[in-house]
Write a protein that holds these residues in place. Structure first.
Motif, mmCIF file in Angstrom:
data_model
loop_
_atom_site.group_PDB
_atom_site.id
_atom_site.type_symbol
_atom_site.label_atom_id
_atom_site.label_comp_id
_atom_site.label_asym_id
_atom_site.label_seq_id
_atom_site.Cartn_x
_atom_site.Cartn_y
_atom_site.Cartn_z
ATOM 1 N N HIS A 67 -9.501 -57.034 49.965
ATOM 2 C CA HIS A 67 -8.711 -58.200 50.504
ATOM 3 C C HIS A 67 -7.599 -59.019 49.791
ATOM 4 O O HIS A 67 -7.825 -59.077 48.572
ATOM 5 C CB HIS A 67 -9.871 -59.183 51.054
ATOM 6 N N GLN B 81 -7.464 -57.633 55.177
ATOM 7 C CA GLN B 81 -8.547 -56.690 54.775
ATOM 8 C C GLN B 81 -8.600 -55.481 55.059
ATOM 9 O O GLN B 81 -8.473 -54.904 56.346
ATOM 10 C CB GLN B 81 -10.025 -57.578 55.400
ATOM 11 N N GLY C 144 -16.918 -59.195 56.457
ATOM 12 C CA GLY C 144 -15.487 -58.760 56.684
ATOM 13 C C GLY C 144 -15.325 -57.677 57.959
ATOM 14 O O GLY C 144 -14.306 -57.597 58.463
#
Ligand code: FAD
Length: 415
Positions: free
Chosen positions: A208, A219, A255
Motif C-alpha cells: 500500500h 493497495q 484491505g
C-alpha cells in the motif's frame, strides 16, 4: 520514425526522440490513449530522467513523495527492514515518487503533444518487417506504413518480438488485485501515507501507498493461484484471493474488501533475450523485457530504454539533421539487454524470497532484520544513473543470500 504502442514505454520513447528533432508517429491500437491499473512506483533512476525531460516538478505535483519504504511480515505484521527515502533522495540526487499510472501516462502524453509527436489511436499493427529503406508496419485492414526506424513498444504480446525470438510469456501462477480508496474516511484515513509498505507472506504479498497528494490509498494484493498450479483455465478468481490471505495479519486482511473484484492481473514475464534489434526494428519496454513487478522497475526500464535511445540519437546526429541509425541501435543493443536481464532475473528471485513459508520464512526474516537501513548496496546498481555504455553499468549486487534462506541450504541459528 514509428513507435508501435502508446503505453508508458512508447510515449516515453516518442518524447525522448522528438525532443531531438525527429518526426515521430505513435501507432496505438486502443481507441483512446490511457492506462489501466492504479499506482506505480518511480525510483530515482526514473525521476532522474523525468528531471532531464523537464517533467519532474509536474510529476511531483501529481504524486506523493513518501518518507519510507518498509517491508513487513504479512503473517505477524512486524517490520523486517526499511529504506529511508529522504536519505535515499540525498544519495541518488532524485526522489522516490509514487504516482497514479493514468497521471504518469497523461503527463507523458501532454509532453508528446507539446513536442509535436503524431499520436494516432485505433491503429492495430499486425506485422513489422525490414525494408530496403528502413522498416514497415502493416495495420489491421492491410495499410502499410514505412519509416526509417520502427520502435516496437507493444507490450507483453509484442508482434515485433516474433521477428527476433519464438518464445511465449512465462506464467508465474501469481495474480494481482488492485484498488484505490479515498482517504477522506474509513480504514484508508488511518493509514500512514508517508510510507510505502509491502507485507511479504507465504505465497502472497500486499502493498500500500498513497496517491494524488494523499487523496487516494493504493493497495495491491498478490498471491499464488492454486488453480493456476493445477492447470485450470479459470484462475485468480476472488474466492482464491480471500483464501490466499486467510493466514495474514488483521491489517492485510482488512484491505481485501478495498480490492476491485471485477478484474485482476495474471502475472507473466518472459525469459530474458539479449538481442532486441533486428535491422531497423528495435524492441522497447515490456516488448523486450517484461518483468515480474517485485522490484517495481518494469515501467522504469521502459522509460530508461527511451531515454537511452534519445541520448544515442544526440550522439549520432549530423549537422544536417541526419541520424546514424545503425550506430544508435548498436549502442542501444550494447547496453540495455544486460541491465534488463539483471532486473528480470532479480525480480524472479525477489518474488521467491518474499513468498517463502515455514522455516525458510523465519530465516529470511532474521536476515532482513539484520540489514542496516542505510546499506544501499542492494539498490545502487538500480537507482544510480542509467548507463549509456556497458562500461558504465555498475556491478550487480545479489541482494539477499536467497540460497541461504532456503531450508535445504540453512545451518545455524534461528528456526
Ligand atoms: P504496455 O503498458 O503493455 O503498453 C503497450 C501498449 O501498446 C499498449 O498501449 C497497447 O494497447 C499497445 N499495443 C499492444 N499491441 C499493439 C499492436 N499490435 N498495435 C498497436 N498498439 C499495440 N513498473 C514500475 O516501473 N513500477 C511499478 O511500481 C510497477 N508496478 C507494477 C505492478 C503490477 C501489479 C504490474 C502488473 C506491473 C507493474 N509494473 C511496474 C510494470 C509496468 O506496469 C510495465 O512494465 C509497463 O507498464 C510496461 O510499459 P510498456 O509501455 O512497455 O507496455
Amino acid at each position: 520514425m514509428i513507435v508501435v504502442g502508446g503505453g508508458i514505454g512508447g510515449l516515453g520513447a516518442a518524447y525522448a526522440l522528438s525532443r531531438r528533432g525527429l518526426a515521430v508517429r505513435v501507432l496505438e491500437r486502443a481507441s483512446a490513449f490511457g492506462e489501466v491499473g492504479a499506482g506505480i512506483q518511480l525510483a530515482p533512476n526514473c525521476t532522474r530522467i523525468l528531471d532531464d525531460y523537464g517533467l519532474l516538478d509536474e510529476a511531483r505535483s501529481l504524486g506523493v513523495l513518501p518518507e519510507a519504504m518498509i517491508m513487513r511480515d504479512a503473517v505477524d505484521g512486524t517490520e523486517l527492514t526499511r529504506l529511508d527515502l529522504r536519505d535515499l533522495e540525498r544519495r541518488y540526487g532524485f526522489p522516490y515518487l509514487v504516482i497514479h499510472r493514468s497521471d504518469l501516462h497523461a503527463m507523458l502524453l501532454r509532453a508528446c503533444e507539446r513536442a509535436g509527436v503524431d499520436l494516432r489511436t485505433s491503429q492495430q499493427v499486425t506485422a513489422c518487417a525490414n525494408t530496403a529503406g528502413g522498416a514497415s508496419v502493416t495495420l489491421a485492414g492491410g495499410r502499410v506504413e514505412e519509416a526509417r526506424v520502427v520502435i516496437a513498444a507493444d507490450g507483453l504480446h509484442s508482434v515485433a518480438r516474433r521477428l527476433i525470438v519464438d518464445d511465449e510469456p512465462v506464467s508465474s501462477a501469481y495474480v494481482a488485485y488492485r484498488g484505490t480508496t479515498p482517504t477522506a474516511s474509513g480504514r484508508a484515513a488511518e493509514v500512514d501515507l508517508s510510507e510505502v509498505v509491502v507485507y511479504v507472506g507465504p505465497r502472497c504479498h500486499f502493498v500500500h501507498y498513497g496517491l494524488r497528494g494523499g487523496e487516494l490509498l493504493n493497495q495491491v494484493a498478490v498471491f499464488e493461484s492454486p488453480k493456476a498450479r493445477a492447470g485450470e483455465e479459470d484462475w485468480g478468481t476472488p474466492d482464491e484471493l480471500d483464501a490466499a490471505f486467510a493466514g495474514t495479519c488483521d491489517f492485510v486482511r482488512g484491505g481485501l474488501p478495498d480490492m476491485w473484484r471485477d478484474r485482476w492481473w495474471r502475472m507473466y514475464d518472459r525469459d530474458p533475450i539479449m538481442t532486441w534489434v533486428d535491422g531497423s526494428i528495435a524492441l522497447l519496454g515490456d516488448a523486450a523485457h517484461p518483468p515480474l513487478q517485485y522490484i517495481a522497475q518494469g515501467a522504469i526500464m521502459a522509460i530508461e530504454d527511451g531515454w537511452v535511445l534519445g541520448e544515442q540519437v544526440a550522439r549520432h546526429l549530423a549537422g544536417d539533421g541526419s541520424v546514424d541509425w545503425p550506430a544508435v541501435l548498436a549502442a542501444y543493443q550494447a547496453v540495455r539487454p544486460e541491465h534488463c536481464r539483471r532486473v528480470v532475473t532479480t525480480s524472479r528471485a525477489w518474488g521467491e524470497l518474499w513468498h517463502l513459508d515455514g522455516l525458510a520464512r523465519r530465516r529470511r526474516n532474521v536476515l532482513l532484520r539484520e540489514r542496516d537501513t542505510y546499506d544501499y548496496a542492494f539498490v545502487d546498481w538500480l537507482y544510480g544513473p542509467t548507463a549509456l555504455d556497458p562500461s558504465e553499468e555498475p556491478p550487480m549486487f545479489t541482494p539477499i543470500p536467497l540460497a541461504s534462506a532456503r531450508p535445504d541450504a540453512l545451518t545455524g541459528t534461528g528456526g
